[in-house]
Design an enzyme around this catalytic site. Sequence first.
Site, PDB file in Angstrom:
ATOM      1  N   CYS A 108     -15.357 -10.955  25.444  1.00  0.00           N
ATOM      2  CA  CYS A 108     -15.820 -10.532  24.128  1.00  0.00           C
ATOM      3  C   CYS A 108     -15.624 -11.621  23.079  1.00  0.00           C
ATOM      4  O   CYS A 108     -15.087 -12.687  23.341  1.00  0.00           O
ATOM      5  CB  CYS A 108     -15.082  -9.267  23.705  1.00  0.00           C
ATOM      6  N   ALA A 151     -12.133 -12.878  22.613  1.00  0.00           N
ATOM      7  CA  ALA A 151     -11.725 -13.809  23.671  1.00  0.00           C
ATOM      8  C   ALA A 151     -12.235 -15.212  23.368  1.00  0.00           C
ATOM      9  O   ALA A 151     -11.552 -16.210  23.619  1.00  0.00           O
ATOM     10  CB  ALA A 151     -12.246 -13.325  25.025  1.00  0.00           C
ATOM     11  N   ARG A 155      -4.482 -18.709  29.658  1.00  0.00           N
ATOM     12  CA  ARG A 155      -5.436 -19.805  29.764  1.00  0.00           C
ATOM     13  C   ARG A 155      -4.618 -21.087  29.761  1.00  0.00           C
ATOM     14  O   ARG A 155      -3.665 -21.211  29.009  1.00  0.00           O
ATOM     15  CB  ARG A 155      -6.408 -19.767  28.575  1.00  0.00           C
ATOM     16  N   HIS A 164     -16.733 -18.050  19.411  1.00  0.00           N
ATOM     17  CA  HIS A 164     -16.703 -19.499  19.210  1.00  0.00           C
ATOM     18  C   HIS A 164     -17.266 -19.820  17.829  1.00  0.00           C
ATOM     19  O   HIS A 164     -16.719 -20.620  17.081  1.00  0.00           O
ATOM     20  CB  HIS A 164     -17.565 -20.224  20.244  1.00  0.00           C
TER      21      HIS A 164
END
Lengths: 456, 536
Positions: free
Chosen positions: B55, B58, B89, B188
């Site tokens: 999503c 994220a 991550r 992003h």
Amino acid sequence: MLDLTPRDGVAQRHALVINPAKTCQPVGAVYAALGVHRCMPHSHGSQGCVAFHRMYLTRHFKEPAMASTSAFTEGASVFGGGANLKTAIRNVFDLYDPDVMAIHTTCLSETIGDDLHSYLSDIEVPEGKHVIYCSTPSYVGSHIWGFASMTEGFVKQAAQKSGVATGRLALFPGFVNPGDMREYKRLMGQFGIRYTMLPDTSGVFDAPMTGTFELYPKGGTRFEDIVRLGDAAHSIALGEAASERPASQLQRDHRVSSEVMGLPIGVVATDVFVSALSRFSGEPVPYAIEEERGQVVDIMLDAQQYFKSRRVAIYGDPDTVLGIASLCLELGMVPSMMVTGSPMPTFQARASALLDGYGLADQCWAQDKADLFELHQRIIQGPVDLLVGGTHGKQIARAEDIPFVRAGFPIMDRYVHSYMPLVGYRGAMRLIELMSNALMDRQDRDCSDEDFEMVM
Amino acid sequence: MEKEVARESVLDGYAPKTYKKRREHIVTVDSPLETPQEILANVRTLPGMLTHRGCCYAGCKGVVLGPIKDACTIVHGPIGCSFYTWGTRRHKGRSEDESQQNFIPYCFSTDMQEGDIVFGGEKKLRAAISEAVELFHPKLIFICSTCPVGLIGDDINAVAEWTRTEYGIEAVAFACEGYKGVSQSAGHHIANNQLIKRIIGTGDIQPTATHSVNLLGEYNIGGDGWETERLLKRCGIEILAVLTGDGSYERIASSNNADLNLVQCHRSISYIAEMMHVQYGTDWLKVNFVGITSTIKSLREIAIYFDDPALTARVEEVIVDEMASIADEYDYYKERLTGKTAAMYVGGSRSHHYQGLLRDFGVDTVLAGYEFAHRDDYEGREIIPDIKTDADSKNIETLDVAPIDGKYRVRFTKSAYENLKEKIEGLDYYAGLMKEMDKGSVVVDDLNHYETEEFIRLLEPDIFYSGIKDKYVVQKGGTVSRQLHSYDYQGPYAGFKGAINFAHDTLMSLTTPAWKLVVPPWRHESVLEGTVGGDL
């Protein structure tokens, strides 16, 4: 490691959680649903939720964790997710053909007030297929609560009473690994007990490598067995936080008597469980089980000097923490810190009851709704000899150079753990081995050459 | 199987409605350089498909912001979202000196409860910030909101403003609720916007070397960024800032002082590259330090850009030296990997980058797909004007930026720039994934579980590269699979040495002895001994 953590005290916090010892309800709901045979868990929310849950379960088990999503966009968040749910149900049955879809909500669908019950009454489910749902807002409870919510949902919506008694024991296993579930089944098998365990993730999250991927592996509770839970003779709920709710539901709906007990971790708690199995079956405890018990007690006597008065900090899920603490006490250790992130109103009382039995209540701290940052700060103030819990504690273990044993959920940085039990006498034996190895490896590492023992 | 036949066969498994929706997401590559092919991308996922997408949150918190080590990033929402992005991550980070804070081992959440949802969570967020300030004295606080926050209307921008006034530190709010956009990509963009608005252009660090760059879209997974940095340093190029792997507040704030932006992952950071170009005049060069051929090409294009004979000579020396250092291993792995085939499904640039690395070792890619790409990531930047924005993407703000007085620097005259563009393919440009793929190979956008299983069955690649959610599905089915998000906890895979690491891990996965044990011996031949009736 954790260099920014102030070392001069334990900070009082009311708003900020740092390094949590819990996560949200839906992941528990997904785990429970995957313990039903041919079941597709479905997340009614943004696709990111279930992406995280699948990631997390996969990292813990190193196995596929399949689940679908309503894939909310901004539009669905404004107008409601009914259309998304309808499409999802059609696509899932069409493409993936499960016997049952187990739908849970998320903070997103709960906040906008999506009503699954009314949506589902308008959605057609293919003949012979089933849809179960439960409410799992992430802002209530924790993953343990979510596990209970989904299990309770199955009991509430699927279990029926036909009037023809099955004579079966309904077992609610708690939030445990497939290895634990296999251990329960083995113990029940030794009494010749016929049971329905809900959920049962053995054969799902420990499915073997065969060269063929099975979307629905052999394991999991059969839906038809869940339906017949209403005719069960009795239920046992292992772990108050994770299992009490479905057992109560079964009792309320179908008058199936129930008893709630702690997870059978350690000798005393396993004795309680084994005695309950004996009572239920009307059979004496078989020698094979008594033999296992005797072996564990034998080991405890043999290795006592490595455990005596050693201070241990235990964190993780409430039922697991209480269980491990119980075993530690039996070994002569001092569980000086017991922490869970999950809310559990009875956690401190249960912990105190355990500690009182050993006269240690004033030497130990037990807290629900706590986090690993606080645990770390407390460890800095009052060091411990051993740390037991899931993966995240490795940071504290490294920062403070404490021997560390991984037990519970999640363990994302080791292999094999999910196949091996913590429960039962076998589980106790394993935990004793893990803990004694950690403590004795440390002694071997730290002692001077002249104190280096060949025989221990 | 013939790939177009495979495509049709997979699509035929769908009901008509779904067939229609998925058809344009799957393309069999024609003659890539002659006929441009269109693919449907960056549209919403169909519910119930078993997508692997994540999503907006994220993409924003997990991908772009997570690696910024000295930011205290507080996730405002219920506990889960923060928990799931804690250490999951592999964006490695270490403090540059004693004074630099490193929050990467920490996870901060307001852990919203039912009362906060009903009565609003702003008060709790303020209290959480006060507690964080008191405990850590951070220079920078990020606030990331999750789904319910946007729905109940908590004003996180006002809380950020309050933080700045109350504590005199920088605070930035990211409204990255998971339901926004159609994938990580929206996140992003939101992260890029806020970094441009509030952080970039506010720092004082000046480069000391003759040539300086920023490395954009490098998240230092498994130490990739450090390996790239080592190479660039050897060439005499200074990296002023990395966005955002092992990145820091002050360096990102000063990134406008670098001479050139190198863009590794275009999807997650192209907005910043574009906006810095407008605001500061900083050109950007699409590089790719994954793969030997690509790394060499990238280093040479950087040298062409700076047009400095000393640098050009040094770059060539480094290339020769690095190649010599891996020569034996390169031959060893190439001999063993040549002829294998691969399929891959990763984020928004790796499925492209790793094809080149595989090609270096003689491995062909038969299927590739992106999880959260846009059409230009497949088809090349030239198609951007043709992309129609749908309702889901329109909700993500596009900043209208202009040159900043006193900070905008003219690097080249227009004609000199055009001249340079002819010499450097990657200057303000990327070609996309499809042009380099062989005729007949398959490209799939937002590959779902059904398609993964079917394509693997039909195309029979030797190895499948993807993420954690599909890794064990594929492996259980008997096909070698490796994670290209986390590298299965190995790496780095960047640069020359990284290429060898990658080849080593790939060969290891193909040949690990356990593969021979999958089928038990009694399935091949009877292990029972006995006598046939009458045979005495």
